[in-house]
Design a protein around this motif. Sequence first.
Motif, PDB file in Angstrom:
ATOM      1  N   ARG A 108       0.838  -1.211   0.000  1.00 10.08           N
ATOM      2  CA  ARG A 108       0.000   0.000   0.000  1.00 10.08           C
ATOM      3  C   ARG A 108       0.871   1.258   0.000  1.00 10.08           C
ATOM      4  NH1 ARG A 108      -4.493  -2.519   3.469  1.00 10.08           N
ATOM      5  NH2 ARG A 108      -5.872  -3.326   1.839  1.00 10.08           N
ATOM      6  N   SER A 112       1.372   3.598  -6.584  1.00  9.83           N
ATOM      7  CA  SER A 112       1.028   5.005  -6.786  1.00  9.83           C
ATOM      8  C   SER A 112      -0.292   5.314  -6.100  1.00  9.83           C
ATOM      9  CB  SER A 112       0.934   5.316  -8.275  1.00  9.83           C
ATOM     10  OG  SER A 112      -0.125   4.582  -8.865  1.00  9.83           O
ATOM     11  N   THR A 113      -0.511   6.566  -5.790  1.00 12.25           N
ATOM     12  CA  THR A 113      -1.710   6.956  -5.038  1.00 12.25           C
ATOM     13  C   THR A 113      -2.993   6.682  -5.805  1.00 12.25           C
ATOM     14  OG1 THR A 113      -1.426   9.199  -5.875  1.00 12.25           O
ATOM     15  CG2 THR A 113      -0.533   8.728  -3.695  1.00 12.25           C
ATOM     16  N   ARG A 116      -5.792   1.411  -6.163  1.00  6.86           N
ATOM     17  CA  ARG A 116      -6.398   0.821  -4.974  1.00  6.86           C
ATOM     18  C   ARG A 116      -5.859  -0.604  -4.803  1.00  6.86           C
ATOM     19  NH1 ARG A 116     -10.423   0.810  -1.295  1.00  6.86           N
ATOM     20  NH2 ARG A 116     -11.435  -1.182  -0.854  1.00  6.86           N
TER      21      ARG A 116
END
Length: 400
Positions: A108, A112-113, A116
């Motif tokens: 997590r 990358s942001t 999900r």
Amino acid sequence: MTHGFPDLPDVDALLSSGWKPLAFQQYIMKIHSRCDLACRHCYVYEMADQSWRGQPHRMSDAVADRAVERIAEHATRHDLPEIDVILHGGEPLLAGAELISRVVRGIRGAVSTGTRVNVNIQTNAVRLDEEYLRLFESLEIRVGVSMDGYAEAHDRHRRFSSGRGSHAQVSESLRRLTAGPYHHLFSGILCTVDVRNDPLRTYEALLEFDPPAVDFLLPHGNWGSPPPFRVPGSEATPYADWLITIFDRWYGSPVLQTEIRMFREIMRLLMGGSSRAETVGLSPVRMVVIETDGSIEQSDILKSAYHGAPETRLHVLRDSLDLALRHPSIVMRQLGERALSLTCRRCDLMSTCGGGLYAHRYSPGTGFAEPSVYCPDLYRLISYIGERCERDVARLRGAG
């Protein structure tokens, strides 16, 4: 029986023609290679591939960290909006809370942001205690449990090495998971079919735990090592008959009691949709396995075929997952109809069945150049579901 099957694909030629592989979306991490049960029907320990004997018991921190980096690298490179990480084994709870936390937090933190990360752990639930459940709550890990139904059915195969059944302990753990504040973590039950077990008693025993989904799994086998009660060449359909009994109860229920993935996938395909599972349909397989020692492998279910069947000779310490995408055997799993035998391509249910599970097509003489060893069962089950749904659609149209 007539067969036609292409050789392993020329990947460079495919890429030159404009074909592109689809990035891996599901990552199975085998964080512990041993188990605290000795299930008789286990493909990892009891079938052709015995490579588990040479695996380290627990994935090392170094391999885990590099696997995390490889997954994040792949997800970022292909701009994946969502990935699924499945912690598996052996029995993954044997790996301990520290390694589980390290892997989940690592992934997590590394992706990358915009991606999900869904995490699921598949467990026999023998060690699923309150401490683990609190950990899974904090890490947002969903829990899938392997259970084969009522006590006699479950304990027929899922036993400790002493021969003692595990039903009582698994039931206690499932109640701990489902009856309290952790029910939202429950992703479902995997149940391996044994046609000696009563199908409705099996189904009702699973429903007692209010599972959001149930996967009924055909026991692994192939043309060289047939599954129990499946005689190659016979037109008998013991597995379809068993599953149809449950389908009628499930489909005829006035309320949806649970999702049964096999039935739902078949219905989706019959209506022209695409499959989300490798058991049926022609959708490209987008799953890769990272073994306990860091080896990058194909579906571990291939261990049921022959020793070394899942191997790619790639390793997370030196190879990217993009290299695995170019492996001919993995490419074959993304070619849809082109990867099927001539027998399958001539079948009127080809697009729904998709040849069945890849591992079930194996023959010592022709490799994976066969229909599923469950071909008669799959044909009867799919036909039955299709006819039942068609009758209901016709009835609704008549009423309108």
